[in-house]
Design a protein around this motif. Sequence first.
Motif, mmCIF file in Angstrom:
data_model
loop_
_atom_site.group_PDB
_atom_site.id
_atom_site.type_symbol
_atom_site.label_atom_id
_atom_site.label_comp_id
_atom_site.label_asym_id
_atom_site.label_seq_id
_atom_site.Cartn_x
_atom_site.Cartn_y
_atom_site.Cartn_z
ATOM 1 N N GLU A 157 0.311 3.650 -2.754
ATOM 2 C CA GLU A 157 -0.972 4.341 -2.600
ATOM 3 C C GLU A 157 -0.847 5.497 -1.617
ATOM 4 O OE1 GLU A 157 -2.120 3.007 -5.408
ATOM 5 O OE2 GLU A 157 -1.353 1.250 -4.384
ATOM 6 N N ALA A 216 0.813 -1.207 0.000
ATOM 7 C CA ALA A 216 0.000 0.000 0.000
ATOM 8 C C ALA A 216 0.854 1.267 0.000
ATOM 9 C CB ALA A 216 -0.930 -0.017 1.204
ATOM 10 N N GLN A 236 -6.767 2.862 -3.712
ATOM 11 C CA GLN A 236 -6.861 3.378 -5.086
ATOM 12 C C GLN A 236 -8.298 3.705 -5.449
ATOM 13 O OE1 GLN A 236 -5.502 1.183 -8.572
ATOM 14 N NE2 GLN A 236 -3.507 1.171 -7.595
ATOM 15 N N GLY A 273 0.072 5.609 -8.106
ATOM 16 C CA GLY A 273 0.760 4.933 -7.010
ATOM 17 C C GLY A 273 1.327 3.591 -7.392
ATOM 18 N N SER A 281 -4.134 -1.816 -0.921
ATOM 19 C CA SER A 281 -3.715 -1.017 -2.070
ATOM 20 C C SER A 281 -4.887 -0.810 -3.037
ATOM 21 C CB SER A 281 -2.540 -1.716 -2.734
ATOM 22 O OG SER A 281 -2.422 -1.346 -4.051
#
Lengths: 268, 411
Positions: free
Chosen positions: A41, A38, A114, A227, A110
């Motif tokens: 992100e 993550a 998003q 990301g 993640s």
Amino acid sequence: MDYFIELFCSGLTRGSIYALIALGYTMVYGIIGLINFAHGEIYMIGAFTSFIVATVLSIYGFPLAAIVVVAGVAAAIWSSAYGYTVEKIAYKPLRHAPRLAPLISAIGMSILLQNYVLLAQTSDFLPFPELIPEFAFMEPIAHIIGSSDIVILLTTTVVMLALTFLIKFTRIGKAMRATAQDRTMALLVGINVDRVISATFIIGSALAAIGGLLIASHIGQINFAIGFIAGIKAFTAAVLGGIVYSGSCSGEPDSGPDRKFCHRLYFQ
Amino acid sequence: MITVKEVKRSLLVSLWFVFLTFPLMVIKVNPYERTVSWRWSNMVYVAIGTFVISLLAKAWFVRKERRMARQQDSCHARIPIIQRILQRPGYRYPLAAFLLGAVLAFPHLFSTYQANIMTTALMYIVLGLGLNIVVGVAGLLDLGYVAFYAVGAYSYALLNLHFGLGFWTVLPVGGLLAALFGVLLGFPVLRLRGDYLAIVTLGFGEIIRLILENWNAFSKGPSGISNIPRPGFFGLEMSLDQAMIYMYYLMIGLLLVTIFVVNRLQDSRLGRAWLALREDEIACQAMGIDKTRTKLIAFSLGAFWAGLIGVIFAAKTTFVNPASFTFMESAIILSIVVLGGMGSIVGVILGALILVLLPEYLRALSEYRMLAFGAILVAMMIFKPEGLIANVRRIYCYQGRKSNTALKNDE
């Protein structure tokens, strides 16, 4: 030759930003042995927060210097808050679970983050306000290296020096190194391991947010999906620069420069 | 059960989330027209939502702790009710017969459109079962599973385009090609496990997709390959509707074969070796299991099913392009396996049906689909890491001094 120098400079700029993001990966990996999927992100959320704050401030007509400072601070604060929360929700309950579990929950986080940004904001590419002006004194060499490159290089250098200082000489840095070497032992000598892990996430996220702000204003546009790619690139950089021996955190800040170097090579 | 302390804690959590989501949920800027809209109502939703979720989560943990405490006395693992029903032959066979009848009659009871959706769901079931071999049984986290799917789809598209090969010829070829790629991927990652394996497979998936996207001379790039023929049936001419229904029955057949094979595999020597590999690699090697061979077979078998489904996918949509084989697809298949319960066949079937059919029938919520995927992955790992229908592990437990024999729980 000019072309080479030009490429070298832009590679150095990008590389140093990815190094900032990569540090977050390495720090987390060093301490809890988890690839924080993550993290890319978190970087994206940092960029988005700074975008929102900067645009709002510029609409209300604040001066540029104030916008830069406020946007940077806001991005760092909110990114850290997200990093902290992600750790508390997705990783902390799984600390003693099999290795696959936190990894899957990281991937889930993640995807979740998003799509949260996609739904809360938009899926379009948004123009990022230009936060770094073209300096007049840079005019003669502007064709080789732009003002934003210089600012990015200086900022990352300062941030990395500060991080090195933090890890080498402060109390929390010492606690982080101890936790990275042996978590149980650190617990035994009275280190609050939970707090150290939280601190790691917060610091890593703040670094990613600064990276996000810099790269977004350098490239000039952002989107909810930036990301993923940035995360992969930074992770590559982290692996090249030495995530492998990061069982001990002490090697970490030192590997910043060679990570940058790797990235320089990678981009040319 | 809910104390004042809990409520206070949940209030704090919801306050924290209000702060956390403030810039992204409340402020929305339009950089072109230079306007800002403040969406304060979102803040209220976030506050209420997180408050409720935090209370529910706390209640769940309290319940789980109590259950764990109760379970420590008895060594018999709690078997989920569905599995208890399935274990009894008296229920098992009539249920299976009923399900088979329902599945066979499905396209005649409902429209072709429904049958088409069902075909997609069946494809995901087989994909899930294939990935289940790799992730659930052998414990190798594969994030690039979609690459094998792409290999299958493109092998049909390209072999048909260049050599005019038909569906039935390519079906085994596609599967075998994918299996070959599985071995190719398997070799370099033999020594890796956990996170590193995940990263390498992720990279592998991206490599295949990027090759397909950028090597125009080979794969026609992002525009893809169209006009792929549907499967034939002894040269019979079929209308579109008939072809769809035919496709459906084809998938049913393949699914039955898959379930049969996977079921037999789990109890075979190989299946036991996979389980051992998942639980402890070193102990497994000490018992004389060939790690290299076992891992490679897991990869190639998993890839084989993906290749087969890839061929069927190409034939079903009559069009392939690299956009169908993104990381998200891998994530969906992985969440099918995780949601259903790693290693359990019934679980994977249920997971695939839920994850494919729900978004189809909840069109209004389709934009929340990926958000839900992410949330499901995280929530499943936290609350129910064993999945909807857990694969009950064989447990040997000591019965005390009375009888010194170990008792085996039925599977």
